[in-house]
Design an enzyme around this catalytic site. Structure first.
Site, PDB file in Angstrom:
ATOM      1  CB  THR A 180      25.654 -25.823  80.280  1.00  0.00           C
ATOM      2  OG1 THR A 180      27.192 -26.244  80.390  1.00  0.00           O
ATOM      3  CG2 THR A 180      25.154 -25.036  81.517  1.00  0.00           C
ATOM      4  CB  VAL A 233      26.977 -32.033  74.184  1.00  0.00           C
ATOM      5  CG1 VAL A 233      26.374 -33.024  75.279  1.00  0.00           C
ATOM      6  CG2 VAL A 233      26.588 -32.360  72.993  1.00  0.00           C
ATOM      7  CB  CYS A 234      28.095 -31.464  78.578  1.00  0.00           C
ATOM      8  SG  CYS A 234      28.385 -31.875  80.371  1.00  0.00           S
ATOM      9  CB  SER A 235      30.984 -28.060  80.580  1.00  0.00           C
ATOM     10  OG  SER A 235      31.958 -28.916  79.900  1.00  0.00           O
ATOM     11  N   GLY A 236      30.186 -27.622  76.819  1.00  0.00           N
ATOM     12  CA  GLY A 236      30.594 -27.213  75.770  1.00  0.00           C
ATOM     13  C   GLY A 236      29.983 -25.809  75.386  1.00  0.00           C
TER      14      GLY A 236
END
Lengths: 207, 207
Positions: free
Chosen positions: B119, B99-102
């Protein structure tokens, strides 16, 4: 602005963390998780534990309270440490809010007599027991009391609250920061749109 | 099905707790929060602390991993305890997700060479550094790798994942259980729909 989210055993994690994330990203807001005693509190799946960093006694006069729901809500309807805190804190708040079955706790605190309010669809009828007027809407505003429908509705509620308590552009900025442009893969999130028979399957997951 | 969500300092709470709630309500799923060492991990607002109940060494072979993003992501891009665990766990997973910058951490683990991935909008260009092909979509599936856009997109991702890993009716049941019928009060959750100038205001909240 200081918001407090009261935790109790078997709350639903997203009820608390959706609004938390919205409000904690807003400029000038701080959010505190509180409980009867400071320390760990475990959710209704038994697999997520959040730290309450304050006791209720530590935070008697927040600007905003956000009461989450969960499978444990009915067990704490007569818990005076929690319900008494909600009742007394409400005297000081600018906004008193809830997510999901959290509104039953506002009702238990005596705050909903004659008030339009909402909750999770599974307990909507039950809400009338507190004198509230149950409304099947995503977010219901009644003066300074703002209630949200089930679990994920807390995100919509917190953005609505932020637009009122700060301003619409602040709410929009947070919405973009958390990229809240929802695109659910199905349209089954509401009783109005869910396929026939799905309510029974959903109830089996939450009872 | 066993899903593990790895935590690290300054993760974004909703990145982790959105997918957690979806998957933890699914029948037959268990979800574990892990970290380099079991214990408390604090988010990027400094006001939410989740308990990691396992160390990475305790959970070497999960069925699913969900890597959250956060303001702390760039600080752990070379953290071998985390990135090495992602790399090794991926060999065993049925699904490796972020999720996101993961997704930058999936890239740091060498998992995204030639893969379509997404991202948070603020770091989308940066994702190409890992050899990924950045795509501006809400949820991107590339074989067993599933990546989501910023923060709140993890809820959509987890429902998509659940439909694949279990079946669509299970995903729909969870969607109704968490009443995920989103009704954001504004349409500013995407760069494509946000008013002029909002990106700068949003960036100021997350940098």
């Amino acid at each position: 602005m200081h918001a407090v989210i009261p935790l109790y055993p078997r709350f639903t994690a997203l009820d608390a963390v959706g609004p938390y994330t919205v409000l904690a990203f807003a400029p000038g807001w701080t959010v505190t998780f509180a409980a009867a005693q400071a320390g760990p509190v475990t959710d209704d799946r038994g697999s997520l534990t959040l730290a309450a960093t304050a006791s209720f006694a530590d935070v008697p006069a927040p600007d905003v309270i956000v009461v989450p729901g969960g499978l444990g809500t009915l067990d704490v309807m007569e818990d005076e440490a929690l319900v008494g805190w909600i009742r007394r804190a409400h005297e000081h708040t600018r906004w008193t809010t809830s997510v999901c079955s959290g509104s039953l706790l506002l009702g238990a605190a005596g705050l909903l007599a004659g008030a339009k309010a909402t909750t999770h669809w599974a307990v909507l009828d039950f809400l009338a027991n507190s004198g509230a007027v149950p409304v099947s809407e995503r977010v219901v505003e009644h003066g300074k009391i703002v209630t949200a429908a089930g679990v994920s509705a807390g995100i919509d509620m917190a953005l609505t609250l932020l637009a009122r308590a700060a301003d619409p552009v602040t709410a929009q900025s947070v919405q973009l920061a958390i990229e809240y442009d929802p695109q659910p893969p199905f349209t089954s999130g509401s009783l109005k749109t869910a396929p026939e028979g799905l309510a029974e399957r959903a109830l089996a997951l939450i009872t």
